[in-house]
Write a protein that holds these residues in place. Structure first.
Motif, PDB file in Angstrom:
ATOM      1  N   GLY A 478      42.120  35.202  18.619  1.00 24.50           N
ATOM      2  CA  GLY A 478      43.209  34.105  18.426  1.00 24.50           C
ATOM      3  C   GLY A 478      44.003  33.866  19.371  1.00 24.50           C
ATOM      4  N   VAL A 479      43.934  32.323  19.992  1.00 23.81           N
ATOM      5  CA  VAL A 479      44.936  32.029  21.284  1.00 23.81           C
ATOM      6  C   VAL A 479      45.114  32.905  21.759  1.00 23.81           C
ATOM      7  CG1 VAL A 479      46.101  29.836  19.886  1.00 23.81           C
ATOM      8  CG2 VAL A 479      44.881  29.752  22.798  1.00 23.81           C
ATOM      9  N   ARG A 480      46.390  32.881  19.833  1.00 28.20           N
ATOM     10  CA  ARG A 480      47.635  33.055  20.800  1.00 28.20           C
ATOM     11  C   ARG A 480      47.676  34.701  21.475  1.00 28.20           C
ATOM     12  NH1 ARG A 480      52.639  34.865  16.891  1.00 28.20           N
ATOM     13  NH2 ARG A 480      52.590  32.781  16.014  1.00 28.20           N
ATOM     14  N   PHE A 481      46.673  35.702  21.127  1.00 29.27           N
ATOM     15  CA  PHE A 481      46.621  36.640  21.461  1.00 29.27           C
ATOM     16  C   PHE A 481      45.861  36.531  23.410  1.00 29.27           C
ATOM     17  CE2 PHE A 481      43.586  40.442  23.589  1.00 29.27           C
ATOM     18  CZ  PHE A 481      44.686  41.646  23.535  1.00 29.27           C
ATOM     19  N   PHE A 482      44.992  35.313  23.395  1.00 29.97           N
ATOM     20  CA  PHE A 482      44.686  35.577  24.982  1.00 29.97           C
ATOM     21  C   PHE A 482      45.935  34.905  25.829  1.00 29.97           C
ATOM     22  CE2 PHE A 482      40.698  34.472  23.486  1.00 29.97           C
ATOM     23  CZ  PHE A 482      39.814  34.310  24.870  1.00 29.97           C
ATOM     24  N   MET A 522      54.507  38.327  15.546  1.00 28.28           N
ATOM     25  CA  MET A 522      54.497  39.594  16.770  1.00 28.28           C
ATOM     26  C   MET A 522      54.135  39.029  17.309  1.00 28.28           C
ATOM     27  SD  MET A 522      53.676  42.942  15.850  1.00 28.28           S
ATOM     28  CE  MET A 522      51.901  43.397  15.789  1.00 28.28           C
ATOM     29  N   ALA A 523      54.976  38.149  18.565  1.00 28.71           N
ATOM     30  CA  ALA A 523      54.559  37.929  19.824  1.00 28.71           C
ATOM     31  C   ALA A 523      55.590  38.573  21.169  1.00 28.71           C
ATOM     32  CB  ALA A 523      54.556  36.476  20.197  1.00 28.71           C
ATOM     33  N   ALA A 524      55.103  40.023  21.600  1.00 31.74           N
ATOM     34  CA  ALA A 524      55.872  40.260  22.942  1.00 31.74           C
ATOM     35  C   ALA A 524      54.775  41.089  23.801  1.00 31.74           C
ATOM     36  CB  ALA A 524      56.798  41.573  22.158  1.00 31.74           C
ATOM     37  N   VAL A 525      55.377  41.660  24.368  1.00 25.70           N
ATOM     38  CA  VAL A 525      54.544  42.555  25.406  1.00 25.70           C
ATOM     39  C   VAL A 525      55.401  43.313  26.345  1.00 25.70           C
ATOM     40  CG1 VAL A 525      52.905  40.151  26.187  1.00 25.70           C
ATOM     41  CG2 VAL A 525      54.381  41.109  27.838  1.00 25.70           C
ATOM     42  N   MET A 526      54.715  44.431  26.267  1.00 23.42           N
ATOM     43  CA  MET A 526      55.567  45.738  26.883  1.00 23.42           C
ATOM     44  C   MET A 526      55.031  46.093  28.178  1.00 23.42           C
ATOM     45  SD  MET A 526      57.677  49.409  25.221  1.00 23.42           S
ATOM     46  CE  MET A 526      56.052  49.906  24.633  1.00 23.42           C
ATOM     47  N   LEU A 527      55.304  46.471  29.093  1.00 21.61           N
ATOM     48  CA  LEU A 527      55.162  46.684  30.221  1.00 21.61           C
ATOM     49  C   LEU A 527      55.659  48.589  30.613  1.00 21.61           C
ATOM     50  CD1 LEU A 527      55.402  44.158  32.802  1.00 21.61           C
ATOM     51  CD2 LEU A 527      53.652  44.793  31.196  1.00 21.61           C
TER      52      LEU A 527
END
Length: 627
Positions: A478-482, A522-527
């Motif tokens: 999906g485009v959200r993941f991109f 869900m829409a987040a990134v964790m480093l």
């Protein structure tokens, strides 16, 4: 790492043939991987060949991850299972100062074919070469000995099976009478690195075949699994063998599943009271406030358990208990982690996590942050432990996990190889624990939803989908993941310039999901950054995370222009001439990072969805203006 042919069980003081880090045995050099030693090559043995000695193993059990992995193991082989205890174990730790062959991983000699470095004679080591002090030698001429080395070509199939290259039938492929009576093979290399000029020749019948013919072999796979030990471990296989260079990057792909160690949430006092045997027997079928009021009037013990709690809250607690008791599957890994992050308590100044705690996360109050539009919040994770478990491995092609970080082996036609004999007694998997810290950046769901509805984004999603379908791979993310994946790479690069850690020491963790396609929003990134050592990390990543707007600006600047523009920005993945079907505007000059930092092997990237790029509609960008 020891060779069973050179050492006897229980021998003290014998030096191992090689050394590997414990974490490497869970990723790069797990069971079935090929490793070069000084004078020979080996394949790492299966779990049956791992010895822990008298000290025993170190357990890294995690019940949540175990429940998630069992159905996936069953999809690989119905006989695979995990024990009730000790099901995740760290690889054995040897002592270089006091080596013991009972502690370590046994490696089996592979390939079995060697080539003389002087005369280029090619043969099985046991037939033509002499083993002296652990080194194979060949008597090329009278009184002249030359060393022999493992041949660099082997045969494998997409199911992970591994065998010696079929040198004898391959050398006689074009001979009318087939294989001659007395084979004497030589591997002639006329130009280093050019397979078209490498030949296998039989000196007896003068038959010769170029290695370039090995790109399409007509031989069926025998199902060899040398890492399990012995021909009894072989299985039936419907694949054809393919040429494989031992040291090639596609010779081994480990399927590793990871999960954060999340402590059990504090139990709800109301739900604890409702679990009383007599109380639950009375209220388990209650669904309305009227029913609850009637039971409370008739039963004093129910009224006492409920107390002054609002009836609506009691009904919700009863519903939650019923859902928990009827659940038939484990909650997806990333969904559980995401919920714990977004419900993290507010950070209070002067409060630090208790020593030895496995997980600590705090939401930074908005008045302490300068958040740009599109970012909902920031959660800092000063204490984090991650368990990484290897489940299987594949060759030639990597197997991608789903958006929850889990593998769907049941849906695959060609399944990867197992780490242990399914019918054996080893009901455990190798694991490593990473201790570190992290920064969790959450996007605004409302802003993101509006962005997904833009015409330019919808057209871009269709283009990316067409390109993805041409690859024949699993499910389109999906485009959200991109967007999330590309933002993660840009942010990782920007943060690494300031936090004191190299970019290769920071790892991403993507949380992506949409209710419209059957998943949670869900829409987040964790480093994260971490180490398998016991001391953890130094806190630089968490502190830099508080400057989130500054780093987003740096990421925006990094993504605006690539050194390969306008070629990179104009890349069309759906084009017939494209060699990058899973990427839009992305290349080594802008978005690609070290593969140890990326969960998805630098696939599914498009910076045009994050920032405005040359030649693309600015409406594509989630951050159209500089944050």
């Amino acid at each position: 790492m020891i060779d069973p042919k050179k050492k006897k069980d229980g021998a003290k003081g014998a030096r191992p043939d090689g050394q590997l880090r414990q974490s490497q045995l869970v990723t790069t050099f797990g069971p079935g991987a090929m490793v070069d030693l000084v004078d020979r090559a080996v394949v790492i043995g299966s779990l049956e060949h791992w010895g822990y000695g008298r000290e025993g193993h170190v357990t890294l059990d995690d019940p949540r991850l175990r429940r998630s992995l069992i159905p996936r193991l069953k999809a690989l082989d119905p006989d695979l299972d995990l024990a009730r205890e000790g099901y995740f174990r760290m690889p054995p730790e040897g002592d270089a100062r006091d080596p013991d062959t009972r502690v370590g991983v046994r490696a089996l000699e592979f390939p079995r074919w060697f080539v003389c470095q002087h005369c280029h004679r090619l043969a099985r080591a046991s037939e033509q070469f002499e083993n002296k002090n652990g080194r194979y030698r060949h008597q090329c001429a009278k009184n002249k000995w030359s060393s022999a080395v493992p041949v660099r070509f082997v045969a494998a199939c997409k199911r992970g099976h591994l065998s010696d290259f079929p040198w004898i039938p391959f050398a006689h492929m074009d001979r009318e009478g087939g294989v001659c009576d007395r084979q004497e093979l030589y591997l002639i290399e006329k130009a280093l690195g050019d397979v078209a000029r490498i030949f296998v020749r039989c000196a007896n019948c003068d038959a010769s075949t170029a290695m370039s013919r090995a790109m399409a072999l007509p031989y069926h796979c025998n199902g060899d699994r040398p890492w399990l030990g012995g021909r009894a471990a072989n299985e039936k296989c419907d694949q054809n063998v393919e040429l494989l260079v031992r040291t090639a990057s596609h010779a081994y792909f480990a399927q590793v599943v990871s999960a954060l160690r999340l402590p059990d949430p504090e139990p709800d006092p109301l739900r604890l009271r409702l679990r009383d045997k007599e109380v639950w027997k009375a209220v388990q079928k209650v669904t309305t406030v009227a029913q609850l009021s009637m039971i409370m009037e008739l039963m004093d013990h129910v009224a006492s358990a409920v107390g002054k709690t609002p009836p609506e809250q009691v009904i919700a607690a009863i519903r939650a208990e019923n859902e928990a008791s009827t659940a038939t599957s484990e909650r997806p890994l990333r969904s559980a982690e995401y919920d714990r992050m977004v419900t993290a308590p507010l950070e209070q100044q002067g409060i630090v996590p208790e020593p030895g705690v496995q997980f600590a996360a705090y939401r930074v109050p908005k008045h302490r942050l300068d958040l740009p539009p599109g970012i909902r919040g920031l959660v800092v994770v000063p204490e984090l432990r991650e368990v990484r478990v290897q489940v299987s491995f594949s060759r030639f092609d990597s197997i991608g996990a789903n958006l929850q970080g889990e593998y769907d082996f049941a849906a695959r036609k060609v399944k990867p190889a197992v780490l242990t004999l399914p019918t054996g007694n080893e009901k455990w998997l190798p694991a490593a624990e990473v201790r570190g810290e992290g920064v969790f950046v959450e996007l605004d769901e409302e802003v993101l939803h509006k962005w997904e509805k833009r015409d330019a984004v919808v057209k871009r999603a269709e283009l990316l989908l067409r390109a993805f379908e041409a690859t024949g791979r699993g499910e389109f993310p999906g485009v959200r993941f991109f967007l999330l994946h590309s933002l993660s790479h840009l942010l990782l690069t920007a943060v690494s310039l300031e936090c004191g850690y190299a970019a290769s020491a920071i790892r991403e963790r993507i949380y992506c999901g949409q209710a419209e396609v059957g998943g949670p929003n869900m829409a987040a990134v964790m480093l994260t950054t971490g180490t398998t050592g016991s001391e953890g990390t130094l806190g630089g990543l968490v502190e830099e995370g508080r400057r989130i707007r500054y780093h987003l600006r740096e990421a925006w600047d990094l993504g605006r222009l690539c050194s390969n523009d306008p070629v990179c920005a104009a890349h069309d993945p759906s084009s017939e001439s494209s060699d990058r079907r899973t990427e839009g505007a992305a290349c080594h000059g802008c978005l690609y990072i070290a593969e140890c930092s990326c969960e998805w092997f630098n696939r599914f990237l498009d910076r045009a969805l994050v920032v405005p790029t040359i030649g693309n509609d600015p409406e594509l960008a989630f951050f159209r203006e500089r944050p």
